[in-house]
Design a protein around this motif. Structure first.
Motif, PDB file in Angstrom:
ATOM      1  N   ALA A 132       0.835  -1.199   0.000  1.00 23.13           N
ATOM      2  CA  ALA A 132       0.000   0.000   0.000  1.00 23.13           C
ATOM      3  C   ALA A 132       0.868   1.246   0.000  1.00 23.13           C
ATOM      4  CB  ALA A 132      -0.906  -0.002   1.235  1.00 23.13           C
ATOM      5  N   MET A 133       0.357   2.307  -0.567  1.00 20.27           N
ATOM      6  CA  MET A 133       1.067   3.578  -0.556  1.00 20.27           C
ATOM      7  C   MET A 133       1.041   4.155   0.860  1.00 20.27           C
ATOM      8  SD  MET A 133       0.657   6.811  -3.125  1.00 20.27           S
ATOM      9  CE  MET A 133      -0.949   7.332  -2.545  1.00 20.27           C
ATOM     10  N   TYR A 134       2.189   4.668   1.316  1.00 24.45           N
ATOM     11  CA  TYR A 134       2.346   5.169   2.683  1.00 24.45           C
ATOM     12  C   TYR A 134       2.712   6.639   2.619  1.00 24.45           C
ATOM     13  CZ  TYR A 134       4.255   5.481   7.460  1.00 24.45           C
ATOM     14  OH  TYR A 134       4.521   5.822   8.762  1.00 24.45           O
ATOM     15  N   MET A 135       1.816   7.514   3.120  1.00 25.83           N
ATOM     16  CA  MET A 135       2.011   8.954   3.045  1.00 25.83           C
ATOM     17  C   MET A 135       2.384   9.486   4.424  1.00 25.83           C
ATOM     18  SD  MET A 135      -1.062  10.083   0.424  1.00 25.83           S
ATOM     19  CE  MET A 135      -0.182  11.542  -0.152  1.00 25.83           C
ATOM     20  N   HIS A 136       3.440  10.330   4.484  1.00 29.36           N
ATOM     21  CA  HIS A 136       3.940  10.813   5.762  1.00 29.36           C
ATOM     22  C   HIS A 136       4.765  12.072   5.527  1.00 29.36           C
ATOM     23  CE1 HIS A 136       8.060   9.071   4.972  1.00 29.36           C
ATOM     24  NE2 HIS A 136       7.327   8.355   4.141  1.00 29.36           N
ATOM     25  N   VAL A 137       5.066  12.757   6.624  1.00 29.63           N
ATOM     26  CA  VAL A 137       5.906  13.955   6.571  1.00 29.63           C
ATOM     27  C   VAL A 137       7.183  13.641   7.344  1.00 29.63           C
ATOM     28  CG1 VAL A 137       6.086  16.405   7.128  1.00 29.63           C
ATOM     29  CG2 VAL A 137       3.881  15.438   6.442  1.00 29.63           C
ATOM     30  N   ARG A 160       8.389  14.883  -1.891  1.00 22.99           N
ATOM     31  CA  ARG A 160       7.286  14.816  -2.860  1.00 22.99           C
ATOM     32  C   ARG A 160       6.144  15.708  -2.376  1.00 22.99           C
ATOM     33  NH1 ARG A 160       9.314   9.352  -2.933  1.00 22.99           N
ATOM     34  NH2 ARG A 160      10.031   8.801  -5.026  1.00 22.99           N
ATOM     35  N   GLY A 161       6.489  16.945  -2.108  1.00 27.21           N
ATOM     36  CA  GLY A 161       5.547  17.867  -1.496  1.00 27.21           C
ATOM     37  C   GLY A 161       4.348  18.217  -2.350  1.00 27.21           C
ATOM     38  N   TRP A 162       4.411  17.967  -3.638  1.00 25.86           N
ATOM     39  CA  TRP A 162       3.287  18.315  -4.510  1.00 25.86           C
ATOM     40  C   TRP A 162       2.072  17.415  -4.300  1.00 25.86           C
ATOM     41  CZ3 TRP A 162       8.254  17.053  -5.888  1.00 25.86           C
ATOM     42  CH2 TRP A 162       8.475  15.772  -6.387  1.00 25.86           C
ATOM     43  N   TYR A 163       2.211  16.357  -3.507  1.00 25.50           N
ATOM     44  CA  TYR A 163       1.055  15.513  -3.184  1.00 25.50           C
ATOM     45  C   TYR A 163       0.438  15.909  -1.835  1.00 25.50           C
ATOM     46  CZ  TYR A 163       3.082  12.665  -6.886  1.00 25.50           C
ATOM     47  OH  TYR A 163       3.605  12.217  -8.085  1.00 25.50           O
ATOM     48  N   PHE A 164       0.841  17.050  -1.311  1.00 28.40           N
ATOM     49  CA  PHE A 164       0.342  17.579  -0.037  1.00 28.40           C
ATOM     50  C   PHE A 164       0.132  19.078  -0.190  1.00 28.40           C
ATOM     51  CE2 PHE A 164       3.155  14.014   0.676  1.00 28.40           C
ATOM     52  CZ  PHE A 164       2.565  13.255   1.680  1.00 28.40           C
ATOM     53  N   TRP A 165      -0.469  19.697   0.812  1.00 29.49           N
ATOM     54  CA  TRP A 165      -0.463  21.155   0.897  1.00 29.49           C
ATOM     55  C   TRP A 165      -0.380  21.575   2.360  1.00 29.49           C
ATOM     56  CZ3 TRP A 165      -5.273  18.774   0.430  1.00 29.49           C
ATOM     57  CH2 TRP A 165      -6.274  19.181   1.329  1.00 29.49           C
ATOM     58  N   ARG A 166       0.121  22.794   2.547  1.00 25.63           N
ATOM     59  CA  ARG A 166       0.249  23.389   3.876  1.00 25.63           C
ATOM     60  C   ARG A 166      -0.858  24.428   4.068  1.00 25.63           C
ATOM     61  NH1 ARG A 166       4.629  21.777   7.607  1.00 25.63           N
ATOM     62  NH2 ARG A 166       5.919  20.374   6.350  1.00 25.63           N
ATOM     63  N   GLU A 167      -1.641  24.246   5.126  1.00 26.02           N
ATOM     64  CA  GLU A 167      -2.724  25.177   5.444  1.00 26.02           C
ATOM     65  C   GLU A 167      -2.163  26.251   6.377  1.00 26.02           C
ATOM     66  OE1 GLU A 167      -5.674  27.120   5.059  1.00 26.02           O
ATOM     67  OE2 GLU A 167      -6.070  25.138   4.188  1.00 26.02           O
TER      68      GLU A 167
END
Length: 342
Positions: A132-137, A160-167
């Motif tokens: 499975a794909m694992y997303m983390h910072v 790979r920051g383009w798959y996230f955004w900062r609010e």
């Protein structure tokens, strides 16, 4: 002749009205009342992840996405947790719990997070789900090294920051990183062919009768001495689901959606602090005590995980697999020295 017909009809009307008023319901009436439940259609296609009935065979084994979601007070309310199919909750530094939330990739959700960093024990759990794909910072040094060693399908916000955004307008770092199904869909498309999913074993699911008089109404899992981090699950006999409370307040996501579960599992583990920052080592491979809660009932037994990629299974004291209720599954990974009450 018309008068005779009228009188005959009136007599029949009075007769049937009296019969229905004073006669008990017939067997036929009782069968009709129970008909929807008795004639419930069998599930032809059941999703491997959570046992949910799906419309076709192509949905049985969807792409999966696992996301690290924090539970710090400063991050509340959280986003997207109510929609997760499987959630692992375990402590990190300061005994603050953190989640590994797992979604079928086709789940439509606009915001999940705040997304936080990896720890080694979560890697053993995500490894059970067929690449499975694992997303983390980011992550702890050991976790980042293991991600490479295990060759996990990692989507790290640091590179790979383009798959996230900062609010940045409403949240302060580090509690402000989010992703969505649109963004993880792009990641899956971008890496298609490089990180193919693998088959994995599913759990056993079964439909059991609801509890009668011996219902376990409340489960309290204490990760910390801070009451806000005490996870409480209260059983609803009408829905046959567990409603989550964080301390004494209902746990709601940012859209005010209640967090519920069909099965709650408390998995007792050996854990220790390994450095001055407070990072932990938690046993994920081996065997330990467990309690499986479903349909208002508690089943005591043990958990067993043979190797990193093997599924964790739950067995009763006669070594039989404990079947789970299909639907949302929460796994509370609780150190042996922490309190569980029910």
């Amino acid at each position: 002749l018309a008068g005779v017909v009228f009188l005959f009809g009136a007599a029949l009307l009075v007769y049937f009205a009296a019969s229905s008023a004073f006669s008990p319901p017939s067997n036929r009436d009782i069968v009709l009342a129970d008909k929807p439940e008795e004639n419930e259609e069998p599930c032809e296609h059941r999703r491997i992840l959570d046992g949910v009935c799906v419309t076709s065979s192509r949905h049985i084994n969807p792409d999966l996405v696992g996301i690290m979601v924090e539970n710090n007070l400063e991050a509340w309310p959280l986003s997207g947790l109510a929609a997760a199919s499987v959630v692992y909750e375990a402590p990190v530094e300061g005994s603050i719990p953190r989640y590994l939330a797992i979604y079928p990739a086709d789940t439509e959700i606009k915001q999940v997070g705040p997304v936080r960093s990896a720890r080694p024990y979560y890697l053993d759990w995500i490894s059970e789900y067929g690449n499975a794909m694992y997303m983390h910072v980011g992550g702890s040094p050991e976790a980042l090294e293991l991600i490479d060693n295990y060759n996990l399908f990692s989507i790290n916000e640091f590179n790979r920051g383009w798959y996230f955004w900062r609010e940045n307008h409403t949240r302060a770092a580090p509690h402000n990183t989010y992703t969505s199904n649109e963004l993880w869909g792009k990641a899956l498309a971008d890496y298609r062919g490089y990180n193919e999913k693998e088959d994995y074993d599913g759990w056993v699911f079964d439909k059991l009768p609801a509890c009668a008089d011996d219902c376990v109404d409340e489960i309290a899992v204490s990760f910390s001495t801070v009451d806000s981090y005490r996870a409480v699950w209260r059983f609803n006999t009408s829905t046959q689901k567990y409603l989550r409370f964080q301390g004494d307040s209902p746990a709601l996501d940012i859209d005010n959606e209640a967090i519920t579960a069909d099965t709650v599992i408390v998995q007792r583990v050996k854990a220790k602090i390994i450095d001055e920052i407070g990072r932990r080592e938690i046993d994920t491979i081996g065997r330990g005590e467990a309690v499986v809660f479903r349909n208002g009932q508690a089943k005591l037994g043990q958990w067993l995980k043979v190797s990193r990629k093997d599924r964790t299974q739950w067995y009763d004291n006669e070594e039989n697999i404990i079947p789970l209720a299909a639907g949302k599954i929460w796994i509370e990974v609780l150190p042996e020295n922490k309190n569980l009450s029910y």
